[in-house]
Write a protein that holds these residues in place. Structure first.
Motif, PDB file in Angstrom:
ATOM      1  N   CYS A   1       0.842  -1.197   0.000  1.00  0.00           N
ATOM      2  CA  CYS A   1       0.000   0.000   0.000  1.00  0.00           C
ATOM      3  C   CYS A   1       0.880   1.252   0.000  1.00  0.00           C
ATOM      4  N   GLY A   2       2.140   1.077  -0.372  1.00  0.00           N
ATOM      5  CA  GLY A   2       3.095   2.174  -0.324  1.00  0.00           C
ATOM      6  C   GLY A   2       3.198   2.956  -1.619  1.00  0.00           C
ATOM      7  N   ASP A   3       4.192   3.835  -1.674  1.00  0.00           N
ATOM      8  CA  ASP A   3       4.352   4.739  -2.805  1.00  0.00           C
ATOM      9  C   ASP A   3       4.685   4.025  -4.110  1.00  0.00           C
ATOM     10  N   GLN A   4       5.532   2.990  -4.045  1.00  0.00           N
ATOM     11  CA  GLN A   4       6.002   2.366  -5.281  1.00  0.00           C
ATOM     12  C   GLN A   4       4.879   1.710  -6.088  1.00  0.00           C
TER      13      GLN A   4
ATOM     14  N   THR B   1      -7.497   4.058  -1.431  1.00  0.00           N
ATOM     15  CA  THR B   1      -7.172   2.709  -0.969  1.00  0.00           C
ATOM     16  C   THR B   1      -7.757   2.449   0.413  1.00  0.00           C
ATOM     17  N   VAL B   2      -8.041   1.205   0.675  1.00  0.00           N
ATOM     18  CA  VAL B   2      -8.473   0.753   1.996  1.00  0.00           C
ATOM     19  C   VAL B   2      -7.660  -0.489   2.336  1.00  0.00           C
TER      20      VAL B   2
ATOM     21  N   THR C   1      -4.103  -6.807   3.442  1.00  0.00           N
ATOM     22  CA  THR C   1      -4.743  -6.573   2.156  1.00  0.00           C
ATOM     23  C   THR C   1      -4.895  -5.081   1.897  1.00  0.00           C
ATOM     24  N   CYS C   2      -4.497  -4.654   0.719  1.00  0.00           N
ATOM     25  CA  CYS C   2      -4.675  -3.272   0.289  1.00  0.00           C
ATOM     26  C   CYS C   2      -5.545  -3.278  -0.962  1.00  0.00           C
TER      27      CYS C   2
END
Length: 210
Positions: free
Chosen positions: A76-79, A96-97, A106-107
């Motif tokens: 769930c990060g920047d990349q 996103t959740v 889970t993202c």
């Protein structure tokens, strides 16, 4: 075409290792102040093996931990977010959740076309992760191994309807694009190609992280 895909995979891994990989900001179970719906939480607790309608999930092999690792939070990060935004040429980053249940982080990326779900199962060790991966592959509908350079040296498979699964160390990564159309974005990328490219982006972050 296959050779080109393999070369792109290797180049993607090499280039991504040159940049930093950050975990998602904020608390687990919350993203942009939106709490995950109960129905999605239930899906995560079930393990969500093989994507949508691929059969029941494998039995849990690891006890519930206190929370996801930094590596798991990277989905769930920047990349992956930047990669997804670039591939689909989005005007803004999708909402996103995220959720942590049954040793699985889970993202869910909410796109106009549907939901893209990236999950990481954290097993107690590498052997348990491989057992879980094998069970997912056995249960998945129309599962096909990802072989050669394309798997970056990790056990991996994909499904015909747009799901990619990789196992690295004690992690099992699944990028589930099965809720999306067969093709999307200005380049009409297939959901299988999208799932694969996001998987390699995350794997590159993991390689750097470890």
């Amino acid at each position: 075409m296959k050779h080109r895909k393999h070369m792109l995979a290797a180049l993607a891994l090499s280039s991504l290792l040159l940049s930093g990989c950050a975990a998602a900001a904020g608390s687990v179970g919350q993203a942009d102040t939106a709490v995950i719906p109960p129905s999605s939480s239930a899906a995560a607790e079930a393990g969500h093996a093989g994507g949508h309608n691929h059969g029941s999930s494998p039995s849990p092999g690891a006890p519930q931990a206190q929370g996801p690792s930094d590596a798991a939070l990277m989905v769930c990060g920047d990349q992956p977010m930047d990669r997804l935004t670039s591939i689909l040429d989005l005007d803004s980053k999708p909402h996103t959740v995220n959720n942590w249940a049954n040793s699985t982080f889970t993202c869910t990326y909410h796109l106009t076309e549907g939901a893209l779900e990236i999950s990481v199962r954290e097993a107690k060790d590498q052997a348990s992760a491989r057992t879980y991966f094998d069970a997912m592959q056995a249960l998945a509908k129309d599962a096909k191994p990802i072989q050669g350079l394309a798997n970056l040296g990790f056990p991996a498979f994909e499904t015909a309807d747009g799901s990619a699964v990789f196992q690295k160390d004690n992690f099992v990564l699944q990028v589930d694009a099965t809720d999306l159309p067969a093709t999307l974005g200005p380049e009409s990328i297939t959901r299988n190609a999208l799932a694969y490219q996001l998987s390699t982006t995350i794997l590159a972050c993991w390689v750097e992280h470890h």
